[in-house]
Scaffold this motif. Structure first.
Motif, short mmCIF file in Angstrom:
data_model
loop_
_atom_site.label_atom_id
_atom_site.label_comp_id
_atom_site.label_asym_id
_atom_site.label_seq_id
_atom_site.Cartn_x
_atom_site.Cartn_y
_atom_site.Cartn_z
N UNK A 62 0.84 -1.20 0.00
CA UNK A 62 0.00 0.00 0.00
C UNK A 62 0.87 1.25 0.00
N UNK A 63 1.95 1.25 0.81
CA UNK A 63 2.85 2.39 0.86
C UNK A 63 3.51 2.62 -0.50
N UNK A 64 3.89 1.52 -1.20
CA UNK A 64 4.48 1.64 -2.53
C UNK A 64 3.46 2.21 -3.52
N UNK A 65 2.21 1.80 -3.41
CA UNK A 65 1.17 2.32 -4.30
C UNK A 65 0.92 3.81 -4.04
N UNK A 66 0.97 4.23 -2.78
CA UNK A 66 0.80 5.65 -2.46
C UNK A 66 1.96 6.48 -3.01
N UNK A 67 3.18 5.95 -2.92
CA UNK A 67 4.33 6.64 -3.49
C UNK A 67 4.21 6.70 -5.02
N UNK A 68 3.73 5.62 -5.61
CA UNK A 68 3.52 5.61 -7.07
C UNK A 68 2.46 6.64 -7.46
N UNK A 69 1.38 6.77 -6.65
CA UNK A 69 0.34 7.76 -6.94
C UNK A 69 0.90 9.17 -6.88
N UNK A 70 1.78 9.42 -5.90
CA UNK A 70 2.38 10.74 -5.80
C UNK A 70 3.24 11.06 -7.03
N UNK A 71 3.87 10.03 -7.57
CA UNK A 71 4.70 10.23 -8.77
C UNK A 71 3.87 10.50 -10.01
N UNK A 72 2.58 10.06 -10.01
CA UNK A 72 1.74 10.26 -11.19
C UNK A 72 1.24 11.69 -11.33
N UNK A 116 5.23 -3.88 -12.24
CA UNK A 116 3.83 -4.28 -12.17
C UNK A 116 2.89 -3.10 -12.04
N UNK A 117 3.28 -2.12 -11.20
CA UNK A 117 2.46 -0.92 -11.04
C UNK A 117 2.39 -0.12 -12.34
N UNK A 118 3.51 -0.03 -13.06
CA UNK A 118 3.51 0.68 -14.33
C UNK A 118 2.63 -0.01 -15.37
N UNK A 119 2.67 -1.31 -15.40
CA UNK A 119 1.89 -2.05 -16.41
C UNK A 119 0.39 -1.98 -16.14
N UNK A 120 -0.02 -1.87 -14.87
CA UNK A 120 -1.44 -1.89 -14.54
C UNK A 120 -2.04 -0.50 -14.36
N UNK A 121 -1.22 0.47 -13.91
CA UNK A 121 -1.78 1.77 -13.55
C UNK A 121 -1.12 2.92 -14.32
N UNK A 122 -0.59 2.64 -15.48
CA UNK A 122 -0.04 3.68 -16.34
C UNK A 122 -0.15 3.21 -17.79
N UNK A 123 -0.03 4.15 -18.71
CA UNK A 123 -0.15 3.85 -20.14
C UNK A 123 0.96 4.56 -20.91
N UNK A 124 1.30 3.99 -22.07
CA UNK A 124 2.25 4.63 -22.98
C UNK A 124 1.46 5.18 -24.16
N UNK A 125 1.31 6.50 -24.27
CA UNK A 125 0.55 7.07 -25.39
C UNK A 125 1.17 6.72 -26.74
N UNK A 126 0.34 6.74 -27.77
CA UNK A 126 0.82 6.46 -29.12
C UNK A 126 1.82 7.54 -29.55
N UNK A 127 2.93 7.06 -30.07
CA UNK A 127 3.98 7.99 -30.50
C UNK A 127 4.88 8.46 -29.39
N UNK A 128 4.79 7.85 -28.20
CA UNK A 128 5.62 8.23 -27.06
C UNK A 128 6.30 7.00 -26.50
N UNK A 129 7.39 7.21 -25.76
CA UNK A 129 8.12 6.10 -25.15
C UNK A 129 8.06 6.14 -23.63
#
Length: 431
Positions: free
Chosen positions: A288-298, A322-335
């Protein structure tokens, strides 16, 4: 002389007998006086009227004798007859008259024993009886006449509305030849529509919450743990350093996110625990603490993977991936990764599902909202999307969870089984 006459008249009035009241006895077979009303036409005084009695039923009362009478009269040009419906309305309204006759010789006032209901007359002109009544116009005829009047005498706005209605009018006769093709096309198009079960299943899949089990009979089985934390990430988590720490401050310093009152309080509560349950709860708190830190980074526009590794160094890189794959996206034309409103909502509901497991499925939403810098109503709405109900705990529930009486007024998100999701609100139609 005039004075003598006045005196004699005065003596005669003084000598008249005093008025006395008596109740007269009605003679059987005699109708007596009646009260009638002429709403429209007044007949001549010489018009003769006759009374006809209807056949009485066995259950009728003597008081209804006047209501059973039919009063009829006629002149050379008009017929009069008492209207039964109007007479009943007057009788039901309580309109009755009491007759009294005064005998000037004896001074006796005789009162008839029963009150009389007025008879309301309707009339018919004899010259018009042979003309058949005209039929009421149909709806189409009424609309045609209304349109003709509007076109002739209407305002510019009314005439414009008439022309607009005529343009939008559908010719039913012209549709007769193509109705079969229209119905076939409707059936063909309806073949691809989802059934009620399929629609519900698709709606459940699109919910921004962790995978759930609607048939679960225990709250802990509604959201399986490894559907929120994948097994690979769960096995990679290590909490041995927390056991070796010398105090709460040192343990809090090991967390990826150290500004959560909810996480820190639960970490302090686990200090005196032991066994497998403690290890499991420590892993959930760390995640949960890792997810909260990830949320702050978003909160930034883009997520840099290497910077996330450094920021979440307290957890293995496989957790960050795992957090990046489930709770973030790579827009088209971006890396680079970025976060959307949908991924942010999904991240919060996954956090809340884990919070429920540590709170015995009754979480204090006010504390969580304070940690997230969000409104309590917004946090409550996300808990409701998980199937929770926002309510206060009873005394027995507080005692079972080890809560003090000071928390009696705190509202909590309570999850019960089987899970029931809120139904969509139907918008009211605007008039």
């Amino acid at each position: 002389m005039s004075t003598a006459k006045a005196a004699s008249k005065k003596r005669k009035r003084d000598a008249s007998p005093e008025a006395r009241f008596s109740l007269s006895v009605s003679e059987p077979g005699k109708t007596g006086p009646l009260v009638v009303s002429y709403p429209v036409i007044q007949p001549p005084d010489s018009t003769a009227f006759k009374c006809y009695s209807r056949k009485r039923s066995k259950t009728s009362k003597k008081d209804d004798e006047d209501e059973d009478l039919l009063v009829v009269g006629e002149t050379n040009s008009v017929e009069f007859i008492s209207n039964e419906d109007e007479c009943k309305k007057v009788a039901n309204a309580g309109c009755r008259y009491l007759f009294a006759v005064r005998n000037t010789r004896t001074g006796t006032i005789s009162i008839l024993p029963a009150a009389k209901t007025p008879h309301i007359f309707s009339h018919t002109v004899k010259a018009l009886k042979s003309i058949p009544p005209s039929e009421a116009p149909s709806k189409l005829q009424y609309l045609e006449a209304k349109t003709a009047l509007g076109e002739s005498f209407g305002t510019k706005k009314q005439k414009a509305n008439i022309r607009a209605q005529e343009r939008n009018k559908i010719d039913v006769n012209a549709m007769e030849g193509v109705m079969k093709y229209v119905m076939d096309s409707i059936d063909k198009g309806a073949g691809g529509l989802l059934t009620e079960e399929a629609s519900k299943e698709a709606s459940d899949k699109n919910r921004l919450i962790p995978p759930f089990d609607t048939t679960a009979t225990e709250p802990g089985d509604i959201y399986p743990l490894h559907d929120i934390i994948p097994e690979a990430e769960w096995k990679a988590l290590s909490v041995s350093a927390f056991d070796a720490a010398q105090g709460d401050r040192e343990r809090i310093a090991m967390l990826p996110f150290r500004k959560s009152t909810w996480v820190n309080d639960h970490l302090k509560a686990l200090a005196g625990a032991s066994g497998k349950t403690k290890k499991k709860n420590l892993k959930i708190l760390l995640y949960i603490s890792a997810m909260l830190a990830f949320r702050q980074a978003t909160f930034t526009k883009s997520l840099d993977k290497e910077k996330l590794y450094e920021r979440l160094e307290a957890v293995p890189n496989v957790v960050v991936d795992g957090l990046l794959s489930r709770f973030a996206e790579i827009p088209r034309g971006s890396s680079s990764y970025t976060s959307t409103s949908a991924t942010k909502t999904s991240l919060l509901t996954h956090i809340f599902a884990l919070c429920l497991k540590l709170d015995e499925f009754a979480s204090n939403t006010a504390t969580i909202a304070h940690d997230l810098s969000m409104a309590v109503t917004e946090v409550n709405q996300l808990f409701k999307s998980l199937g929770c109900k926002i309510s206060k705990l009873g005394e027995r529930e507080r005692a079972r969870r080890g809560l003090s009486d000071a928390s009696a007024d705190d509202k909590r998100a309570v999850l019960t089984a089987p899970v029931e999701f809120p139904k969509p609100r139907l918008r009211k139609k605007k008039n």
